[in-house]
Each structure stands twice: as C-alpha cells, then as structure tokens.
Design an enzyme around this catalytic site. Structure first.
Site, mmCIF file in Angstrom:
data_model
loop_
_atom_site.group_PDB
_atom_site.id
_atom_site.type_symbol
_atom_site.label_atom_id
_atom_site.label_comp_id
_atom_site.label_asym_id
_atom_site.label_seq_id
_atom_site.Cartn_x
_atom_site.Cartn_y
_atom_site.Cartn_z
ATOM 1 N N ALA A 189 0.855 -1.200 0.000
ATOM 2 C CA ALA A 189 0.000 0.000 0.000
ATOM 3 C C ALA A 189 0.882 1.238 0.000
ATOM 4 C CB ALA A 189 -0.934 -0.014 1.208
ATOM 5 N N HIS A 451 -8.364 35.346 -3.881
ATOM 6 C CA HIS A 451 -9.643 34.782 -3.452
ATOM 7 C C HIS A 451 -10.567 34.665 -4.641
ATOM 8 C CE1 HIS A 451 -13.105 33.931 -0.953
ATOM 9 N NE2 HIS A 451 -13.774 34.826 -1.673
HETATM 10 P P1 NAD Z 1 6.765 2.236 -1.768
HETATM 11 O O1 NAD Z 1 8.015 2.174 -1.004
HETATM 12 O O2 NAD Z 1 6.065 3.537 -1.936
HETATM 13 O O3 NAD Z 1 5.675 1.260 -1.133
HETATM 14 C C1 NAD Z 1 5.908 -0.103 -0.961
HETATM 15 C C2 NAD Z 1 4.940 -0.613 0.086
HETATM 16 O O4 NAD Z 1 5.006 -2.015 0.085
HETATM 17 C C3 NAD Z 1 5.277 -0.148 1.500
HETATM 18 O O5 NAD Z 1 4.123 0.329 2.127
HETATM 19 C C4 NAD Z 1 5.824 -1.404 2.152
HETATM 20 O O6 NAD Z 1 5.588 -1.444 3.542
HETATM 21 C C5 NAD Z 1 5.046 -2.470 1.424
HETATM 22 N N1 NAD Z 1 5.680 -3.780 1.411
HETATM 23 C C6 NAD Z 1 6.995 -4.070 1.295
HETATM 24 N N2 NAD Z 1 7.180 -5.410 1.293
HETATM 25 C C7 NAD Z 1 5.951 -5.968 1.413
HETATM 26 C C8 NAD Z 1 5.482 -7.306 1.473
HETATM 27 N N3 NAD Z 1 6.304 -8.323 1.396
HETATM 28 N N4 NAD Z 1 4.150 -7.511 1.592
HETATM 29 C C9 NAD Z 1 3.295 -6.477 1.657
HETATM 30 N N5 NAD Z 1 3.686 -5.177 1.626
HETATM 31 C C10 NAD Z 1 4.993 -4.935 1.492
HETATM 32 O O7 NAD Z 1 7.113 1.574 -3.182
HETATM 33 P P2 NAD Z 1 6.272 1.518 -4.529
HETATM 34 O O8 NAD Z 1 4.860 1.892 -4.302
HETATM 35 O O9 NAD Z 1 6.606 0.196 -5.129
HETATM 36 O O10 NAD Z 1 6.974 2.639 -5.379
HETATM 37 C C11 NAD Z 1 8.365 2.546 -5.714
HETATM 38 C C12 NAD Z 1 8.987 3.898 -5.819
HETATM 39 O O11 NAD Z 1 8.455 4.614 -6.923
HETATM 40 C C13 NAD Z 1 8.768 4.705 -4.570
HETATM 41 O O12 NAD Z 1 10.011 5.015 -4.021
HETATM 42 C C14 NAD Z 1 8.096 5.947 -5.016
HETATM 43 O O13 NAD Z 1 8.712 7.088 -4.512
HETATM 44 C C15 NAD Z 1 8.194 5.949 -6.531
HETATM 45 N N6 NAD Z 1 6.888 6.370 -7.035
HETATM 46 C C16 NAD Z 1 6.530 7.663 -6.845
HETATM 47 C C17 NAD Z 1 5.286 8.097 -7.251
HETATM 48 C C18 NAD Z 1 4.911 9.519 -7.013
HETATM 49 O O14 NAD Z 1 5.792 10.323 -6.759
HETATM 50 N N7 NAD Z 1 3.631 9.874 -7.094
HETATM 51 C C19 NAD Z 1 4.392 7.207 -7.830
HETATM 52 C C20 NAD Z 1 4.780 5.891 -7.972
HETATM 53 C C21 NAD Z 1 6.034 5.479 -7.577
#
Ligand code: NAD
Ligand code: FAD
Length: 475
Positions: A189, A451
């Site tokens: 998530a 505004h």
């Molecule tokens: P993330 O680090 O945002 O989220 C990964 C999530 O997966 C975390 O909440 C983590 O606790 C969970 N997780 C990890 N291992 C797990 C497991 N075995 N089982 C269940 N949950 C688990 O990574 P992401 O969503 O894959 O995104 C990757 C990167 O891409 C991020 O660093 C993000 O900054 C970048 N990204 C940025 C944007 C944006 O700026 N809007 C959008 C998409 C991606």
C-alpha cells in the site's frame, strides 16, 4: 562521429537526460546512452518515468478520475448525462500518445542542445572509458572527461509471488491491462499500490491491497494518512494492514494468494496481482572491474553530497543513488552535476523535496511530519485548515481534506507542510518555495493569496498556527 566527449551520461531517464541537456547548455560535448526498449521493441529515451511510471500513470489517473466525477459528481452540479460508458482501449491509446509525445520530445531537446543520443547499452570501464553496445550489437569504446551514471531502478520482486508477466505483474504490467480485472490484488500500500489501485478501482475492479506494515502510509504525516485512509475506504479500496504474504500461485486463470495477519492464515483469489513493494537500484552490467565506483550493501552507487562517486570524475544521480526515488529529485541531481562539471555552483537541498501521491484526494508534503518534529524534541506549533471551509473547494465539489503547517515555536520557521485534498500536488509548490527560503509562518501569513483559490487554505493554515485564522475556528 567523435569517440571523445567531455561528458557521457549513461541512462536517459529524468535524472540522465536533464544532466545531458544542462551539460550541453554549459558548452560541453555530450553523449547520452540509453538502452530502454518499449514492449513493441522500439528504443526510446525517458526511462521509467516517461515510459512506465510518472507519465502513463498520471494519464490513466486523469482519465479514470474524470469517469468517477462524471458518474458520482456531475449530477450534483445539475449535469445530467445518459448512461456513462468507458473504453479501456481508448484510454490506453491516449496514454500511449502522451508517452510518445514526451519521449519524442527528449530527442528534440537533445537535437536542440547538441547532445549525441546513443541507443544501446553503456558500460563504464576503468579510466572513464565507456563501452557502448548499440542495439544491433556493434561495439565502440568511447572516452570521456566525466561520466554520469543515471541507470535508474527496477521493481523489487517478492520471492513468494514471482512475476509471470501475465497474472502476477509489476507496475508496468498494471499500467498496460487491456481490460478491467474483476478482482485485482495489490501487494504493497505504497505510492504505486494506491495510485494504480485507484485507477482500476474507479474502472470497477474489486481491489484488495495487502500491506505488510500495521501502519498505513507510514512515510506520511499521521493525521494525513488517517484522513486519506478514510477516503480510500469510502472509495472501496480494501486495504488490509499487517498482511504478510506467504505465497501466490497461478491456478488456471486465477492467482491464489495466501497471507497471515492478526487473525491467522488467510487466502484470497484474484484475476490479476500487482506486486508493488518498492524499487531497487539498477546497476546490472553497468560497471567493469576496476572502475573504482563503489556499490553499497543495498545495491546503490555510493556518492557524496555532490553525487560524486569514489572514482575521479565519475558521478551518479537519480534512483541508482541514495535518497527518495522521485523523478524531480533525480532531475535536480542531474542538473547540479552538469553545473559542477562545468565549474559552476550547484547544490541539491535534500531537506526540501516534495512528495505527491496522485490519488483523490491528492496527498502532498514537504519537510518533516509532525511525528518527526515531535521526536526531534523541538517545541512546535501546528496550524490546520479544512478544505470544507474553503469557498473554492466547495464550489469545486472537492471539500475533503485539509492543509497542515508544522512550525518551530522558537523562531517560527516552517518545518513541514502536509496537504490532503484537491490539487495538493500543485499547492505544495508554495510550501516548497517558502521552505527553500527558510520562511516563517508569519511570512506566509503576510503573503496575499487570491480569493477564491485553494491556496487560501495554506494561508489560513499558516494563520491557524498562531490561532489567527479568519475563515475557521482556531482550535
Ligand atoms: P513504496 O516504497 O512507496 O511502497 C511499498 C509498500 O510495500 C510499503 O508500504 C511497504 O511497507 C510495502 N511492502 C513491502 N514489502 C511488502 C510485502 N512483502 N508484503 C506487503 N507489503 C509490502 O514503493 P512503490 O509503491 O513500489 O513505489 C516505488 C517507488 O516509486 C517509490 O520510491 C516511489 O517514490 C516511486 N513512485 C513515486 C510516485 C509519485 O511520486 N507519485 C508514484 C509511484 C512510484
Ligand atoms: P529511470 O527513469 O529508471 O531511467 C534510467 C534509464 O537508464 C532507463 O531508461 C534505463 O533503460 C537506462 N539504463 C540503465 N542502465 C543502462 C545501461 N547500462 N546502459 C544504457 N542505459 C541504461 N516519480 C515521481 O517523481 N513522480 C511520479 O508521479 C512518479 N510516478 C511513478 C509511477 C510508477 C508506476 C513508477 C514505477 C515510478 C514512478 N515515479 C514517480 C518514480 C520515477 O519514475 C523514478 O524516480 C525516476 O524515473 C527515476 O529516474 P532515473 O533517471 O534515475 O531512472
């Protein structure tokens, strides 16, 4: 064509291509090597961001948000539509057109700036030589005074749920579904899980998000995370916290996922499963032996605060080095390195990097969360302003969420700004600029905001930090 360049950049994503363009603007001779090929085999610049990340995801988020508003909001405005239909193929086609415009644009930028584009694989050899292998297999060894490594990142795989690229996919696969899965599972998530989960939920998928941590959106301010979680729940995103995935197996046309949570062993079945548990640096075949570049224990290229590696005149920027994996962070590093190479002043302010999650409501922040400030022991004050008290937000039918300012008590400096609500990703820019100038809440308070605009919410939140807000009760 010369085989000697002042600067060779390996990687043409949002960290690499700006480094190349700025270096050329600085009157240096520059080549940029990129090996990306799209699913149809076409080589393109732009890296993850343009081809499989920021841009395609935002294209689909926009289309599906419009659909959602047409279905759930237009009637409130007095707009009556007949039945509302959507066409996934047309959405995907629009997305592909936007991606193409963006990637073609990079080639135009290179041409305008005088950067030599080289499509194929780049490998750093000792002595700042770079072996370039074109897609047709021909090899050349190039020489550079400076090399910038910008090789990016790739999705992390979960051993218990390996990608099969059909039923169990990464974020790129989840951006390319040609039909709406009836039941979509997402592991993680995080930013990708929430953005892509929202896309397919709005198109009608039943979406279950399995998150290992007990805490939702642990990187965000707690109050913001709580508010966001409430809205996602209302939208039908089934987010299960504390869910440790133990296995995923493809059975015919289904994926059966097992996980454990506080209640014990659970099983859930999906049509598609997206694994979005983070990304890891990509450095495969990037470095020959003896270059002097050091890779750390987590696979990142080791750099100092100026993005210089352990090897003389070899630099590294973007997702392949420490820090948040964000396109704008990589861009800033790429541009800074290109200026440093040219002998100019440059610095990246890592304390003031905005984060945005493009859900509805949008989530954006910069600086420290309230929890981080509290843990630091510094006395602080908080100002809040709900969008429900904003005339513009109400007129937009987008009154969910709030703006929050966290500031120091001693000198009034703004330490963090957190927004959940309409256009949060645009509104945060004012906070970023304010913090870049080490502004106080008084600076924001004395700044005139038009505004009726959403930006008044940030103004009022700054006023509320001193309990002087005019448009809401000063609690
Ligand atoms: P993330 O680090 O945002 O989220 C990964 C999530 O997966 C975390 O909440 C983590 O606790 C969970 N997780 C990890 N291992 C797990 C497991 N075995 N089982 C269940 N949950 C688990 O990574 P992401 O969503 O894959 O995104 C990757 C990167 O891409 C991020 O660093 C993000 O900054 C970048 N990204 C940025 C944007 C944006 O700026 N809007 C959008 C998409 C991606
Ligand atoms: P990349 O974009 O990964 O580019 C690296 C390039 O280098 C690639 O083209 C690769 O093929 C090439 N390469 C690697 N090694 C070699 C080699 N040896 N020879 C030749 N070429 C090589 N970030 C945001 O800020 N905002 C967002 O909204 C956002 N949304 C995202 C959505 C998704 C679904 C995903 C997956 C990511 C998103 N991100 C977002 C993160 C963002 O895409 C990355 O932070 C960004 O692309 C990193 O840029 P980069 O240039 O370091 O690496």
């Amino acid at each position: 064509m010369s085989d000697n360049f002042d600067v060779i950049v390996i990687g043409g994503g949002p960290a690499g291509y700006p480094a190349a363009v700025r270096a050329a603007q600085n009157k240096l001779s520059v080549a940029c090597i990129d090996e990306w090929k799209n699913a149809d085999g076409s080589p393109v610049f732009g890296g993850t961001c343009l081809n499989a990340g920021c841009i395609p995801s935002k294209a689909l988020l926009e289309s599906t948000e419009l659909l959602h508003r047409a279905q759930h909001e237009f009637a409130t405005h007095g707009i009556q539509l007949g039945s509302i239909a959507f066409d996934v193929a047309a959405m995907q086609k629009r997305k592909a057109t936007i991606v193409k415009q963006s990637t073609v644009g990079i080639l135009a930028l290179f041409k305008g700036a005088g950067v030599t584009p080289l499509q194929g694989h780049g490998k750093l050899l000792p002595g700042r030589q770079v072996e370039f292998t074109a897609h047709d297999g021909t090899r050349r060894v190039l020489q550079a005074r400076h090399v910038v490594l910008a090789s990016g990142s790739q999705p992390m795989e979960l051993r218990s749920a390996p990608f099969d690229c059909r039923r169990i996919v990464d974020s790129w696969g989840a951006l390319d579904f040609d039909a709406v899965p009836k039941r979509l599972g997402v592991i993680g998530a995080g930013v990708i899980g929430l953005e892509l989960g929202s896309v397919w939920r709005r198109l009608g998928a039943e979406v279950v998000v399995l998150e290992a941590l007990e805490q939702f959106l642990a990187m965000a301010d707690g109050q913001v995370a709580k508010e966001a979680q409430r809205h996602f729940k209302k939208q039908g995103l089934d987010i299960r916290l504390g869910a440790k995935v133990t296995g995923a197996r493809v059975e015919g046309e289904e994926v059966v996922v097992t996980y454990t949570d506080a209640k014990g062993e659970q099983t859930v079945t999906f049509d598609k499963l997206v694994v979005a548990i983070g990304r890891r640096p990509h450095t495969k075949d990037l470095l020959a032996d003896g270059t002097g570049v050091v890779i750390d224990g987590r696979g990142f290229i080791e750099v100092d605060e100026h993005c210089h590696t352990a090897a003389e005149n070899v630099w590294a920027v973007g997702d392949c080095v420490r820090g948040p994996m964000l396109a704008h962070k990589g861009k800033e590093e790429g541009v800074a390195v290109a200026d440093l190479i040219a002998g100019l002043y440059a610095e990246v302010n890592y304390k003031v990097i905005p984060s945005v999650i493009y859900t509805a409501p949008e989530i954006a922040w910069v600086g420290q969360t309230e929890e981080q400030v509290k843990a630091s022991g510094r006395a602080y004050k908080v100002g809040n302003f709900p969008f429900a008290a904003s005339g513009r937000a109400r007129a937009m039918e987008a009154a969910a969420g709030f703006c929050k300012v966290v500031a120091a008590v001693d000198d009034d400096e703004i330490l963090g700004v957190h927004i959940v609500g309409p256009m949060a990703g645009e509104l945060i820019a004012e906070a970023v600029l304010a913090m870049e100038y080490s502004a106080s809440t008084e600076d924001l308070q004395r700044t005139i905001h038009a505004h009726p605009t959403l930006s008044e919410a940030l103004h009022e939140a700054a006023l509320n930090a001193d309990k002087r807000a005019v448009d809401c009760l000063n609690r």
